[in-house]
Design an enzyme around this catalytic site. Structure first.
Site, short mmCIF file in Angstrom:
data_model
loop_
_atom_site.label_atom_id
_atom_site.label_comp_id
_atom_site.label_asym_id
_atom_site.label_seq_id
_atom_site.Cartn_x
_atom_site.Cartn_y
_atom_site.Cartn_z
CB CYS A 1 -0.68 -14.89 5.68
SG CYS A 1 -0.33 -13.23 5.05
CB SER B 1 -1.36 -5.19 11.78
OG SER B 1 -1.95 -6.43 11.49
CD GLU C 1 -7.17 -5.71 1.29
OE1 GLU C 1 -6.50 -6.17 2.24
OE2 GLU C 1 -8.25 -6.20 0.92
CB SER D 1 1.35 -8.04 9.07
OG SER D 1 0.48 -7.67 10.11
FE1 SF4 Z 1 -4.50 -12.69 3.31
FE2 SF4 Z 1 -3.47 -10.24 3.29
FE3 SF4 Z 1 -1.99 -12.36 3.91
FE4 SF4 Z 1 -2.79 -11.99 1.42
S1 SF4 Z 1 -1.41 -10.67 2.58
S2 SF4 Z 1 -2.81 -13.93 2.52
S3 SF4 Z 1 -4.81 -11.14 1.75
S4 SF4 Z 1 -3.71 -11.57 5.06
#
Ligand code: SF4
Length: 509
Positions: free
Chosen positions: A210, A420, A324, A464
């Site tokens: 992401c 993850s 987190e 991730s």
């Molecule tokens: Fe979403 Fe976590 Fe990726 Fe940020 S790091 S975009 S919160 S999955």
């Protein structure tokens, strides 16, 4: 390939190799190939006519890697020989299957040369430099015997990396040890051959890294470029073992807590965010801090502080111990109650039921979280929440994508590390839909039994996991038979986050 052709063809250079192959698998079709390029070419032609779904060369080899011992097994990741290079997509999956069976195997390039021992004598240092780990006398020419079927080369070391080249080629004792190792491993090749089938692979879209993960990795890379190694990183920058290992190789040092970082060192905070106390510690240690917290996690931190300042008790939906969640808890420790399930939401106690807010971890399962929030809404009618959903766009999109895969596929593979959160949620989403799903760090984790009878295989990846791992797994699936590949996309993603100010650059510089 007709169903009667299912099974293993073994190309065995010397009679002892052939005997070991037969002892290891009663069903294998064994072709005695001979040694050297001319005999190997002829044997390859015979192998083309041999009934079987997969072809393997077994036999002995000489070590180039000095750490290899007599009797060690070597699985070729590719064969390099004078006519070119033969890639072997099956190597990773086979290595995993062998290791799960308790069989130690080394994986790497094998060099084929008809004058194996002479080649080693003159070029061992150069070959070692090139990354080759072993040498044999015929696999390169035998490869064409596969004729489009999945191909593997499994060799056992008769001459270890530390042995002297001037001594006789195959001492009886080392040969016996090498052949024992081959006998014990051949059944795994046989199992592999029986898993071979044409398959359709459907890629999830969106999948893999992401925007927050891409940014966090880039932060460490840029920090290494600008400040030089070592750059310290508190906790795993993102929850993926391959990403962490690659950054370690480039000079990143991962620590659990900041007291493990030398005073004044350049230090990166991971994408998962931290409690304010961690920043205080960094200040005390005078660390050069670069914050790679995902902006969407930072948003949850701000919301926690705002609700706490307004006198709310905050019910945080999330998993205890996740980086987190630990970070978010630290922003209002007195005010936050953590719940992970509907049952915990039913039981949670608050000071004032009239002033309750909720927040969520960004990577939860959307459906389950909704059920938890419904319980909170029933119990606390004045419940307030964030202005926009905390479950991030990437989590939502990847879950939507695998929900579709679950409908289309016989089984789904999700690329991601066991720690993850979002990758684990993807597996759960598929399983809840009634389709088998498995979390894999890479192709070595694929168990052959998962793909028995699976004509359509879904391939997804957590936020991730980098896309290159998906492509690696995809390539390895070709080692289990011909694949047709398509993508099923449920959303387009164009989110990108700028880099932190501390790096003094903007994205694209
Ligand atoms: Fe979403 Fe976590 Fe990726 Fe940020 S790091 S975009 S919160 S999955």
């Amino acid at each position: 390939m007709s169903s009667g052709d299912q099974g293993l063809v073994v190309l065995a250079p010397i009679p002892l190799d052939a005997r070991a192959a037969r002892a290891g698998s009663a069903q294998a079709h064994v072709v005695h190939s001979g040694i050297g390029s001319r005999l190997s070419r002829r044997a390859a032609e015979r192998a083309l006519r041999a009934p079987g779904s997969a072809v393997a060369v077994t036999g002995v080899c000489m070590a180039i890697d000095p750490s290899l011992e007599t009797g060690d097994l070597v699985l070729a990741s590719e064969i390099r020989f004078p006519d070119g290079t033969v890639p072997i997509p099956a190597a990773g999956i086979l290595a995993g299957a062998l290791r799960r069976a308790g069989i130690k195997v080394h994986v790497g390039p094998i060099v084929s040369n008809p004058h194996g021992i002479a080649l080693l004598r003159s070029k061992r240092a150069q070959l070692r430099e090139s990354g080759a780990i072993a040498a044999d006398t015929g696999s390169g020419w035998l490869a064409s015997g596969a004729g489009g079927r999945p191909f593997a080369v499994l060799r056992a070391v008769v001459r270890s990396g530390s042995s002297q080249l001037g001594r006789p080629l195959v001492a009886a004792a080392s040969g016996a040890r090498a052949h024992r190792a081959l006998v014990e491993a051949t059944w795994v090749l046989d199992r592999w051959a029986h898993t071979v089938a044409p398959r359709r692979v459907v890629l999830a879209g969106p999948r893999a890294s992401c925007a927050g993960v891409e940014r966090a990795i880039e932060v460490v890379e840029k920090a290494l470029e600008q400040y030089g190694a070592p750059v310290y990183v508190r906790r795993q920058i993102v929850h993926n073992k391959h990403v962490v290992a690659e950054l370690e190789e480039r000079g990143a040092v991962f620590v659990e807590e900041l007291d493990q970082v030398p005073e004044g060192a350049t230090t990166v905070l991971s994408a998962h965010g931290v409690a304010p106390a961690v920043r205080e510690t960094a200040k005390e240690l005078e660390l050069d801090l670069i914050d790679a917290t995902c902006p969407l996690v930072a948003k949850v931190h701000r919301e926690a502080r705002q609700f706490a300042d307004a006198g709310y008790t905050i019910v945080l939906v999330g998993h205890a111990g996740h980086d987190e969640v630990e970070g978010t808890l630290g922003h209002a420790p007195e005010r936050i109650r953590l719940v992970a399930s509907v049952e915990e939401a039913e039981a949670v106690e608050v000071e004032d039921p009239e002033r309750v807010a909720y927040l969520t971890q960004t990577t939860l399962a959307v459906d389950e979280t909704r059920a938890v929030i419904e319980v909170l809404e029933r119990r606390f009618p004045g419940l307030v929440g964030p202005r926009s959903d905390d479950i991030c766009y990437a989590t939502q999109n990847r879950q939507d994508a695998v929900r579709e895969l679950a409908k289309m596929c016989d089984t789904v593979l999700v690329v991601g590390s066991p720690n993850s959160s979002n990758s684990n949620r993807l597996v759960e989403v598929v399983r809840r839909a009634g389709t088998p799903a498995y979390l894999i760090d890479d192709e070595m984790d694929i168990e052959l039994s998962w793909l028995d009878g699976a004509h359509t295989v879904g391939l997804a990846a957590g936020a991730s996991a980098p896309e290159r791992l998906v492509q690696r797994v995809l390539a390895s699936l070709a080692g289990l038979g011909a694949i047709s590949v398509e993508e099923n996309s449920v959303a387009k993603e164009a989110v990108r986050f700028g880099l932190p100010r501390e790096l003094g650059v903007t994205r694209g510089d």
